[in-house]
Design a protein around this motif. Sequence first.
Motif, PDB file in Angstrom:
ATOM      1  N   GLN A 107       1.118   4.502   1.570  1.00 11.85           N
ATOM      2  CA  GLN A 107       0.550   5.122   2.766  1.00 11.85           C
ATOM      3  C   GLN A 107       0.216   6.597   2.544  1.00 11.85           C
TER       4      GLN A 107
ATOM      5  N   TRP B 247      -3.067   6.840   0.684  1.00 11.31           N
ATOM      6  CA  TRP B 247      -4.195   6.521   1.557  1.00 11.31           C
ATOM      7  C   TRP B 247      -4.501   7.695   2.490  1.00 11.31           C
TER       8      TRP B 247
ATOM      9  N   PRO C  70       0.833  -1.214   0.000  1.00 13.47           N
ATOM     10  CA  PRO C  70       0.000   0.000   0.000  1.00 13.47           C
ATOM     11  C   PRO C  70       0.862   1.256   0.000  1.00 13.47           C
TER      12      PRO C  70
ATOM     13  N   LEU D   9      -3.277   3.958  -4.958  1.00 11.53           N
ATOM     14  CA  LEU D   9      -3.404   3.481  -3.583  1.00 11.53           C
ATOM     15  C   LEU D   9      -2.525   2.277  -3.278  1.00 11.53           C
TER      16      LEU D   9
END
Length: 430
Positions: free
Chosen positions: A81, A84, A79, A151
């Motif tokens: 970060q 996000w 991911p 993402l």
Amino acid sequence: MTQSVKTLFLFAFVAVLIIGTGMVQSWNSALLILNMGLVSAVMALGVNLQWGIAGLFNVGVMGFVALGGLGVVLTSMPPVQEAWSAGGLRAIGALVIIAATVAASAYIWRNFRKAWLVAVVLIGGLILYRMVRDPGVAAIEAVNPAVSGYLGGLGLPVLFAWPVGGLLAAGGAWIIGKTALGLRSDYLAIATLGISEIIIAIMKNEDWLARGVKNVIGLPRPVAREIDLQNNPGFVEAAAGYGLDATTASTLYVKLSYSLLFAIVLVIVLVLAQLALKSPWGRMMRAIRDNEVSARAMGKDVTFRHLQVFILGSAICGVAGAMMTTLDGQLTPSSYQPLRYTFLIWVMVIVGGSGNNMGAILGGMIIWFLWVQVEPLGQGLMNILTAGMADGSALKEHLLDSVQHMRLLTMGLILLIVLRFSPRGLLPEK
């Protein structure tokens, strides 16, 4: 010649072709053909389940293969970060809003039959969706767009991504099937082809999801990397014992590892497909394929069964798409073309034998071998044919330039020859 002997002979012929490629060209080329042939065979099994057993004319295979590839990115990539934090929750919230809007509209129409109320809910939901989505997506794509701008995924082992790719394709098939499976076969073909193009268009334009046309590279691998093997003294010593340099040995080792993984998946899918074919469910599906009116008269829910087999076949294509993306090590949405990922798979099923799972595998292996080898063999043939022509001759230049079309010409000829002399395929359904 019995069916069993014919099957054994044809698969032995495929083995000779691949081994011959290794001996004449290189073992790297032979293993690459083998790996993509195994992946193509899995795709052909998925299409054979839909068409050969159930009679569903799905020409949207490309879309389900692409969804399988997307599943690898969403599952195995780490991911991002920062993305996000910047807008991940808003992007997910927008998806929840659009799903809730569709569900609410369907509920209102099913229970109240008020078109104006459905229109109000749809318009209101769309406005709310854009209000939440647009700033979130802009924030995500602004996070280091040169290397990320999306993402990312869940960071799980890449082998988990293969069943996830199948589930993602199955979910897409459920949505498509609920709207399109009530159509007549020719309209179903048009609908599935159009929807598969919509899936590719979404993947190309939604950068926050999988970087769009910027592509996602460096996907995790289920096998060792060549550079790591080359730096392993034990592996280098073992390779030298076989008379191979570390570079060649590492490449062959990696490709053989992929071959083993792909063969395991193919065997699992084949066993399940054979069990389904010989079960009461399989006999029911063939009865529906042969005569829907009689099947309905016997109390069978034809639409539900079509949806069932449509989802299962699409899930298999999704698994194959995930396997192929893992082998490539990257997701490239612009590379998904109907010629390669829909119509070539159909040629595999038709040539191998519609309705026969072993025939689908055979077609996948043979057609992929020819798809790869026809162009270099055609180049050699044209060089021989034009050897006596003067340099600069218009005819010579035309013949040499036409080599790139040999693939399409050969596929057409093979299809015509097989349909003429074996209309039900090389291994027809019993």
